[in-house]
Design a protein around this motif. Structure first.
Motif, short mmCIF file in Angstrom:
data_model
loop_
_atom_site.label_atom_id
_atom_site.label_comp_id
_atom_site.label_asym_id
_atom_site.label_seq_id
_atom_site.Cartn_x
_atom_site.Cartn_y
_atom_site.Cartn_z
N LEU A 32 69.98 -47.46 0.16
CA LEU A 32 68.99 -46.38 0.19
C LEU A 32 68.98 -45.70 1.55
N TYR A 33 69.15 -46.50 2.61
CA TYR A 33 69.09 -45.95 3.96
C TYR A 33 70.45 -45.87 4.64
N GLY A 34 71.50 -46.28 3.92
CA GLY A 34 72.84 -46.24 4.49
C GLY A 34 73.00 -47.12 5.70
N ARG A 118 48.76 -57.25 6.67
CA ARG A 118 49.56 -56.10 7.10
C ARG A 118 50.99 -56.29 6.62
N LEU A 119 51.61 -55.22 6.17
CA LEU A 119 53.03 -55.28 5.83
C LEU A 119 53.68 -53.93 6.07
N SER A 120 55.00 -53.93 6.22
CA SER A 120 55.74 -52.70 6.49
C SER A 120 56.81 -52.50 5.43
N VAL A 121 56.96 -51.25 5.03
CA VAL A 121 57.90 -50.90 3.97
C VAL A 121 58.66 -49.65 4.39
N GLY A 122 59.95 -49.60 4.05
CA GLY A 122 60.74 -48.39 4.32
C GLY A 122 60.15 -47.20 3.58
N HIS A 123 60.14 -46.03 4.20
CA HIS A 123 59.42 -44.87 3.63
C HIS A 123 59.97 -44.39 2.30
N ARG A 124 61.23 -44.70 2.00
CA ARG A 124 61.80 -44.26 0.72
C ARG A 124 61.59 -45.26 -0.41
N PRO A 144 59.18 -43.99 12.99
CA PRO A 144 60.63 -43.83 12.81
C PRO A 144 61.39 -44.97 13.48
N VAL A 145 62.36 -45.53 12.75
CA VAL A 145 63.17 -46.62 13.28
C VAL A 145 64.56 -46.08 13.62
N SER A 146 65.04 -45.17 12.79
CA SER A 146 66.33 -44.52 12.99
C SER A 146 66.23 -43.14 12.37
N PRO A 147 67.25 -42.28 12.56
CA PRO A 147 67.16 -40.94 11.95
C PRO A 147 66.96 -40.99 10.43
N ARG A 148 67.40 -42.08 9.78
CA ARG A 148 67.31 -42.16 8.33
C ARG A 148 66.14 -42.98 7.82
N LEU A 149 65.53 -43.74 8.72
CA LEU A 149 64.54 -44.71 8.26
C LEU A 149 63.25 -44.66 9.05
N SER A 150 62.14 -44.55 8.35
CA SER A 150 60.83 -44.74 8.95
C SER A 150 60.17 -45.90 8.23
N MET A 151 59.38 -46.69 8.97
CA MET A 151 58.66 -47.80 8.37
C MET A 151 57.20 -47.40 8.19
N VAL A 152 56.69 -47.62 7.00
CA VAL A 152 55.29 -47.35 6.69
C VAL A 152 54.54 -48.67 6.79
N THR A 153 53.50 -48.72 7.62
CA THR A 153 52.68 -49.92 7.75
C THR A 153 51.46 -49.76 6.86
N LEU A 154 51.21 -50.78 6.03
CA LEU A 154 50.04 -50.76 5.15
C LEU A 154 49.15 -51.94 5.48
N GLU A 155 47.83 -51.75 5.34
CA GLU A 155 46.89 -52.83 5.63
C GLU A 155 45.88 -52.97 4.51
N LYS A 156 45.32 -54.17 4.45
CA LYS A 156 44.31 -54.47 3.43
C LYS A 156 43.36 -55.50 4.03
#
Length: 174
Positions: A32-34, A118-124, A144-156
């Motif tokens: 997905l992120y190459g 808390r957890l983190s998931v790739g934006h795609r 953003p982690v790289s030009p192709r990947l951002s990490m989304v942090t979610l909390e509960k």
């Protein structure tokens, strides 16, 4: 799928199966992120065994086979960091990811006094983000982690004891 899948604490004996499943499950993420250099695909067995020793790792078993897993640890401020929620491709879409996530939340709250998750998931990874949202997680940051990947942090935050439950408790102890 029925009730044949059991969830329990992982042991050292499970390490190899967990790692193989992790390699399998993260192939689609890498595609997905190459990027095939992502940590889940480069983690060694030794490193995973160390993680098993210090963290909280659960496995879902179908007979002898490990078909799912999830990990979590609690930081000093009470934040439970949950990661590597994996389910075998042929077992997906049956609620097993949801069961694993609920199980690790409960364990981290009971054994390690987690105050929030808390957890983190790739934006795609839209399916994964949707799953977490449906379980009460809210996106709080995107990094953003790289030009192709951002990490989304979610909390509960763990659900507080409802008023009704508290009232019943008082009634019972009165």
């Amino acid at each position: 799928m029925g009730m044949s899948v059991t969830i329990s604490a992982a042991t050292d004996v499970d390490a190899e199966q967990i790692l193989k499943l992790q390699y399998l499950c993260y192939q689609s993420e890498a595609a997905l992120y190459g990027d095939y250099g992502i940590e889940p695909l480069t983690q060694t067995l030794d490193d995973l065994c160390a993680e098993l020793a210090r963290g909280c790792v659960l496995v879902a078993r179908l007979g002898e086979e490990v078909v799912g897993s999830v990990r979590g640890s609690v930081e000093e401020d009470g934040t439970a960091v949950i990661g590597k929620l994996i389910v075998h491709p042929r077992m997906q879409r049956h609620g097993l990811g949801r069961r694993l996530l609920s199980a690790i939340e409960a364990r981290l709250a009971q054994e390690r006094s987690a105050k929030r998750y808390r957890l983190s998931v790739g934006h795609r990874s839209e399916g994964t983000i949707r799953l977490h949202r449906s379980l009460g997680y809210t996106p709080v940051a995107t990094e953003p982690v790289s030009p192709r990947l951002s990490m989304v942090t979610l909390e509960k935050y763990p659900a507080p004891l409802g008023r009704e439950a508290v009232r019943q408790e008082y009634a019972a102890s009165a």
